[in-house]
Each structure stands twice: as structure tokens, then as C-alpha cells.
Design a protein around this motif. Structure first.
Motif, PDB file in Angstrom:
ATOM      1  N   ALA A 150      12.700  -2.382 -12.534  1.00 49.09           N
ATOM      2  CA  ALA A 150      12.354  -3.350 -11.491  1.00 49.09           C
ATOM      3  C   ALA A 150      11.998  -4.714 -12.074  1.00 49.09           C
ATOM      4  CB  ALA A 150      11.187  -2.815 -10.663  1.00 49.09           C
ATOM      5  N   ALA A 151      11.395  -4.711 -13.273  1.00 49.69           N
ATOM      6  CA  ALA A 151      10.975  -5.965 -13.890  1.00 49.69           C
ATOM      7  C   ALA A 151      12.019  -6.541 -14.838  1.00 49.69           C
ATOM      8  CB  ALA A 151       9.666  -5.750 -14.648  1.00 49.69           C
ATOM      9  N   GLY A 152      13.148  -5.848 -14.974  1.00 51.20           N
ATOM     10  CA  GLY A 152      14.203  -6.340 -15.844  1.00 51.20           C
ATOM     11  C   GLY A 152      13.884  -6.230 -17.321  1.00 51.20           C
ATOM     12  N   MET A 153      13.167  -5.162 -17.729  1.00 50.71           N
ATOM     13  CA  MET A 153      12.786  -5.011 -19.131  1.00 50.71           C
ATOM     14  C   MET A 153      13.908  -4.468 -20.003  1.00 50.71           C
ATOM     15  SD  MET A 153       8.885  -3.574 -18.967  1.00 50.71           S
ATOM     16  CE  MET A 153       7.571  -4.530 -18.218  1.00 50.71           C
ATOM     17  N   GLY A 154      14.841  -3.748 -19.395  1.00 50.84           N
ATOM     18  CA  GLY A 154      15.942  -3.194 -20.166  1.00 50.84           C
ATOM     19  C   GLY A 154      15.517  -2.164 -21.189  1.00 50.84           C
ATOM     20  N   LEU A 155      14.657  -1.237 -20.783  1.00 46.51           N
ATOM     21  CA  LEU A 155      14.157  -0.226 -21.722  1.00 46.51           C
ATOM     22  C   LEU A 155      15.185   0.888 -21.901  1.00 46.51           C
ATOM     23  CD1 LEU A 155      10.490   0.137 -20.432  1.00 46.51           C
ATOM     24  CD2 LEU A 155      11.301  -1.230 -22.359  1.00 46.51           C
TER      25      LEU A 155
END
Length: 267
Positions: A150-155
Motif C-alpha cells: 500500500a505504501a509502495g515499499m516494494g518489499l
């Protein structure tokens, strides 16, 4: 009687698990909500780089502070301090209460009046503790992936699993230490204090081992080095660290069984 021990201990832990689950989810959600304002901004990384080396050693992982990527941000803000703190609070609390808690409440005589061996009691209680840690790590992993997306962290999925896997092994180890102390002494406060002191000492050894020359050779002995010394959120599972942590945990549970069997239990 092992299944009955597990069922009763799990029933006693269910409210605690719900509270710690909510705490972990809220913590991840808070960090995820802040990340978009920091994404791609190197200012905070530079600010931390200008701080004393001791601060950076204690509050960042092996790769250092990095707010420009999702993995670097979570390593610095969550996985280096607050995440381990919450997991250790749960594990030490459960481990100290498993045996010493019964004696502190003066209910151990009623427990042992049942056809339950002392070894089965210790092993069953620890299995519930380990199951609780695993459940919390599963929730943390799901929260990281959900909030991270949702936060665009790309984990990465696999490396996120590695990070929570290493964290779970850390929690199991110090939970076993708290249980061992409680089984050997029957003292609730002492079991908590020994595990807490051990965790703080291990944390400081891992941090200052990066700075002080005579401490550096001792750093690999710290459970915190086994946890994050190889930065699992960036590099994936480091199996030697996992295996050593689990071996130490098994050794302490075995010692707890031996100590509890040999001790006169105070009703």
C-alpha cells in the motif's frame, strides 16, 4: 498428557497473543503511513550519517541507515529496535510465566497433582511459547507485505520472510532463557530480569562490536548478530544464524527440563 498441557497453556495465552498481534499490526501501519513522505528522500539518511557512530551502531542494522528504499527504511525504523523489542517482551513474558509464573501464583501444586510429568510440562509450555512467536511472525509478515504494498515499499516476499524468520528465532531463544531461569529457580522476577539483562547485553555487544576493536571478535557471539548481522531483509536467510539460534534454544529447553526435574518445587 502433553496435548492437555499444550491446550491449557494455549488457552492461557490467547488474550496475550491478540494484544501483541494488534500491537505489531499497529506499529507496521504507523511506519507504512510515514514512508511515502520519506520515499526517495536522502535527507534523513544524511542526518543519521552525521550522528555519533555509537548511535548509528545501536540503532541501525549492518547495512546502516537508508531511508531511500522500503527495505532500508524498515531496517532502520522497525527491524533494528522496535520490532525486536515487542517480540522479546512477548517471548520473555511467556517464558518466565510458563513455570515460574505458576509458582508465583502458588498453583504449581495443583498442576503437578495431575498425571503430568515435569518434562512434559516444560516442553508443552515451551511449544505454546514457540507457537505464539510463530503466529506473531506470520502476522508481522502479512502486515509488512500488505502495508508495504500500500505504501509502495516494494518489499520482496522471500526476504521479508527471512527477516521475520530471524526475528522469530531471536524471540524463541530469549523466551527459552526466561523459561530456563524460571524452571531452575522458581522465581518469576529473576527469570524476567535474567532474560532482559541477557537481551540488553547481547544488543550492546552487537552494536558496540562494530566500533570497539577488542569487542569486535566477540560480536558473532551475540544473538542479535545472528538475527540481523547479515541484514536478512536485504540478503535473505542466513542459515548458520538460524541454526545456531535454534540449537541454543533447544539446549536451553533441555536444560530447563533437567533443572525442573531436580528441584524441590515450592507449592
Amino acid at each position: 498428557m502433553l496435548p492437555s498441557v499444550i491446550v491449557r497453556a494455549a488457552r492461557d495465552q490467547r488474550r496475550s497473543i491478540l494484544v501483541w498481534t494488534a500491537a505489531l499490526v499497529a506499529l507496521v501501519a504507523m511506519y507504512a503511513a510515514v514512508y511515502p513522505s520519506l520515499k526517495g528522500n536522502a535527507t534523513y539518511s544524511k542526518l543519521i550519517d552525521e550522528m555519533p557512530k555509537a548511535y548509528r551502531a545501536l540503532f541501525s542494522v549492518a547495512s546502516g541507515a537508508d531511508f531511500t528504499t522500503g527495505a532500508g527504511y524498515l531496517n532502520t525504523e522497525l527491524m533494528s529496535f522496535m520490532g525486536p523489542l515487542l517480540v522479546l517482551l512477548y517471548a520473555v513474558g511467556a517464558g518466565s510465566g510458563a513455570v515460574a509464573g505458576e509458582e508465583d501464583r502458588h498453583t504449581m501444586d495443583m498442576v503437578l497433582a495431575n498425571p503430568i510429568g515435569r518434562g512434559s510440562l516444560v516442553v508443552g509450555r515451551y511449544m505454546v511459547l514457540a507457537g505464539g512467536v510463530i503466529a506473531l511472525m506470520a502476522v508481522l509478515w502479512a502486515a509488512l507485505l500488505t502495508a508495504g504494498a500500500a505504501a509502495g515499499m516494494g518489499l520482496p516476499v522471500g526476504r521479508s520472510a527471512a527477516a521475520v524468520g530471524h526475528l522469530g528465532a531471536l524471540g524463541m531463544l530469549f523466551g527459552a532463557l526466561a523459561m530456563l531461569t524460571g524452571a531452575a529457580t522458581g522465581r518469576l522476577g529473576l527469570s524476567r530480569a535474567v532474560a532482559a539483562f541477557g537481551a540488553v547485553a547481547a544488543y550492546l555487544l552487537n552494536g558496540f562490536g562494530q566500533l570497539v576493536g577488542w569487542i569486535r571478535p566477540l560480536r558473532p557471539l551475540s544473538p542479535f548478530y545472528l538475527y540481523n548481522g547479515h541484514d536478512p531483509l536485504r540478503t535473505g536467510f542466513w542459515m548458520p544464524g538460524i541454526l545456531v539460534s535454534l540449537a541454543l534454544t533447544a539446549l536451553m529447553v533441555t536444560a530447563a527440563v533437567w533443572a525442573f526435574r531436580r528441584r524441590d518445587v515450592v507449592a
